[in-house]
Design an enzyme around this catalytic site. Structure first.
Site: not given
Lengths: 509, 509
Positions: B107, B109, B196, B318, B348, B373, B430
């Site tokens: 996992h 990105h 975020w 996202g 998540e 997650h 992540d």
């Protein structure tokens, strides 16, 4: 092979079906329904009036949560309790929870139950001397200057107050010694040892005020009044039975305080016949020696033999991480449990695999009737199974766990898991006076809005109140009376909610 | 009746037995052994050499934890990751974890995998223009000043650097745009939306650097090198396949980037034959329209048909709270899953009973092969049962959950419960580049020292590595090769630990 342009390929692919497959929604609903049914309160059936009250409650809950979900910086429950305490009164959900009958409080420490505003009033008693240091206060009632040493100097509180330019400011300053709560501070993380040091200072300040016999009588009456007014009809009180004293220096032994609790409560019941009463869980600090603990067990055994209705059992208290583990006391506790019920603190810790954490193992093996906190339990599947099998209730104190630095964002509190699993949970408040909380309503409110599912409703609240009666140490006859009082008040509460004009704007069907 | 003095009574009572009852310790050990057996790694059998390595590891772990247990203000793992990140290297446990083979990362990105120090090196490429605002940066490679609007003004990075009084300070400043990590700041709580927003700024800054084709090639090589050096032998990469561009403005479609990943990885494997490779999980932002997501699914379907070895499946990415819930996509996802494996982010979130939380229900019903997650899962016993029954792995990213404000004290992270329950867990990282973490070692370290039980040992670490291979999307032959590489490296790792002179001081038997 990879030469054909991607966009062309994409156009060649078509998906035609655009519907939700048969059974999908059915399976989805079934899974969610199974979770509701498993959770605390999931099997409660609401009658028509309760259903209407629940619709009002859930409309208010949804409105208040939606307002904060979209603005997570406004979702107060994820922040430290002190940062939103003064705003709780504004919540319409809170007003309902405040007026809701809550059954019993089963986990509360005798010296730390009363709001500091009332403690300050008790300092208006004559002959009170204070010894201030920069961050603590020692109080003593005496006709002459106390003989005990004081780092600064002993002074009469009445004189200090009269000589101060602003008696209100004087009282506000005095109140700060009786509570961890500060309205206008930044509530950063403090580690558990630091906050317990502060907490112990509050405890010693209060204790020095209320070991004076006449003040203790008033303290107890005011405490019962606050709990009663918060819709609590029965209390199990943990107490170490400190010696009380008179103005002339006379000291009273442990039995005297037991009688004071009994007489004070009997008097309160005369005036409030639907208050069921109290039981005591006698305690000793877990940091003390095995012989001291044995002595306290013997006291409990003796007092219980004489006053079986009043003495519920025994527990060890104090900061669990720094005290002795239960495993140190196995010989004496396993013998004691043949005669005395144990209501042991265990797993009030964030550590995993340490002696504090493994107190949970011993509490269960020692046959503890309930477990105080059990914060670490979600990390112990075998112990959770044992707990369910033995029907041991968990005394959960969410706000206490925030204030005493186990968790910051209550959405991460293990209570959410306990509720989902339908464990035998009772909500309690531990030391509400030490952080200026309402006796039980603040804990119910935070649990309902901040910890439990957005979907959790009146059934959960009702079940939590019922649990507090079911898992109490009451003998059957008084338990039945408490149930009768509870259901009577519950019916009135429901009628009040559904007939309340101020909920007309909600347009509930 | 109550006249006899308490102290006298206490003396009359004697407790004679002072021993631990028969069977008590046996029952206690059995309960703890059951918990170990249930937990992740509990069924692993260690050979003699592994047992010796485990003794060394556990001696180091116990020493380091005991030092902080007695000083909870020094128990760094309970604080924000950023506050102790720079100290991690000092840990002897960390040195072992760093050198331990960890299997796969499942996992992660694509744009946020590389350390910002290397990203800064990539800004030394020619023709790079920057557009600074007070808290963000936009980069573009171009022969002339970019035509795109800039709130401030476009300037050549090379000129800015050369004209700066201190190029090192210039680079350090530039690096801050590529990471959320700040060494000397106070890491107070920020709410999830605020963090975020900052995170997305970092993402767009990096993206603007690495959509330039020549830089992306170098980016990918450096990324593989970092993961390989962190003992990761296979990676499943989530990517939205952004268009790349050339200096002359030419744009490349999605397929181009897929080929770039493939060719770059093949080249890396040539130089590092024990690196197994990568697979891609193609993604789309969950905040986008259903048609956009459908388009991305069609792309995935097409590319998978052509390159079945490279394309593992599909996911939506996202900020989950602010994106569409999975329930919006059920028609298209339930059709897609007939051809494409889903690896869905779900739960998540710290909210309970909200649409984000209930993404867990849909991820399971949609047959997601793993769940990204699943942070909210401990609050859903029925879903946990379904997960176990369907053998769906959880991709857990502890440091990500701290940085992105789900939890502060990792002892409250649900991973502790997942590990205790023996759920199929894989540890991942992540976006390690976005917070300047090592590719996987930091996550393993925090999980081992901060989240897992003090008793958790080498068996848990080994099982987590094995899980990452078992639950990968690899076809059987490559999975066998990865296992072979893993066990070969594992044996060497064990031999290195037990022959390491620097552990002689531990006096392990």
């Amino acid at each position: 092979m990879l030469t054909l342009a991607y966009t062309t390929l994409a156009l060649l692919v078509t998906i035609t079906a655009r519907t939700i497959p048969d059974n999908y929604n059915q399976e989805r609903r079934a899974l969610l329904a199974e979770e509701t049914l498993t959770s605390v309160g999931g099997k409660q059936k609401l009658n028509d009036e309760e259903t209407r009250a629940n619709e009002i409650l859930m409309k208010l809950k949804t409105n208040e949560l939606n307002a904060s979900y979209f603005n997570p910086q406004h979702f107060n429950f994820s922040k430290h309790y002190f940062s939103y305490k003064k705003d709780i009164e504004k919540s319409r959900v809170y007003q309902i929870i405040r007026s809701m009958p809550k059954g019993a409080v089963l986990h509360v420490h005798s010296s730390l139950m009363l709001h500091p505003d009332i403690l300050v009033k008790l300092t208006y008693e004559e002959y009170l001397y204070a010894c201030y240091t920069h961050d603590s206060i020692k109080l003593q009632f005496s006709k002459a200057t106390p003989a005990r040493p004081c780092a600064n100097k002993w002074a009469l509180v009445s004189e200090l107050r009269n000589n101060s330019s602003d008696p209100n400011a004087f009282d506000a300053h005095l109140r700060d010694y009786f509570t961890l709560y500060r309205e206008n501070e930044d509530y950063d993380y403090v580690d558990i040892n630091t906050v317990w040091k502060r907490f112990n200072k509050v405890y010693y300040a209060i204790k020095s005020l209320i070991t004076y016999r006449p003040v203790r009588e008033k303290y107890w009456y005011e405490t019962l009044k606050q709990f009663y007014n918060d819709n609590v009809m029965y209390i199990e009180v943990r107490s170490g039975l400190p010696d009380l004293y008179e103005l002339d220096g006379t000291k009273h032994g442990k039995r005297y305080l037991v009688e004071l609790y009994k007489n004070g409560t009997d008097k309160f019941i005369e005036e409030h016949p639907d208050f069921i009463g109290i039981k005591l869980i006698l305690t000793r600090d877990r940091a003390q020696s095995i012989n001291h603990v044995l002595e306290a067990i013997n006291v409990t055994r003796q007092l219980k033999a004489e006053m079986p209705d009043l003495i519920a059992g025994f527990d060890l208290v104090g900061q669990e991480d720094l005290g002795r583990p239960l495993s140190d006391f196995i010989p004496i506790l396993s013998e004691a449990k043949e005669e005395i019920n144990l209501y042991l603190h265990a797993g009030e810790t964030a550590w995993l695999g340490t002696s504090t954490d493994e107190n949970l193992v011993d509490a269960i093996l020692l046959g503890s009737k309930r477990i105080g906190h059990g914060y670490a339990l979600t990390k112990h599947p075998s112990l959770m199974s044992a707990l369910i099998k033995k029907d041991i209730a968990l005394e959960v104190n969410v706000i206490s766990n925030v204030v005493l630095s186990l968790v910051h964002d209550v959405r991460n509190h293990p209570l959410a898991t306990y509720l989902a699993l339908g464990l035998p949970v009772v909500l309690s408040s531990d030391d509400p006076g030490a952080w200026s909380a309402e006796p039980l309503s603040h804990d119910f409110f935070v649990a309902f809005m901040g910890v439990a599912s957005k979907r959790a409703d009146l059934r959960m609240l009702k079940q939590l109140a019922i649990n507090s009666i079911v898992y109490s140490a009451l003998e059957e006859d008084r338990k039945s009376r408490l149930f009768a009082v509870f259901y009577d008040r519950w019916d009135r509460f429901i009628k009040d909610v559904i007939s309340n004009e101020s909920y007309r704007d909600l347009e509930v069907s």
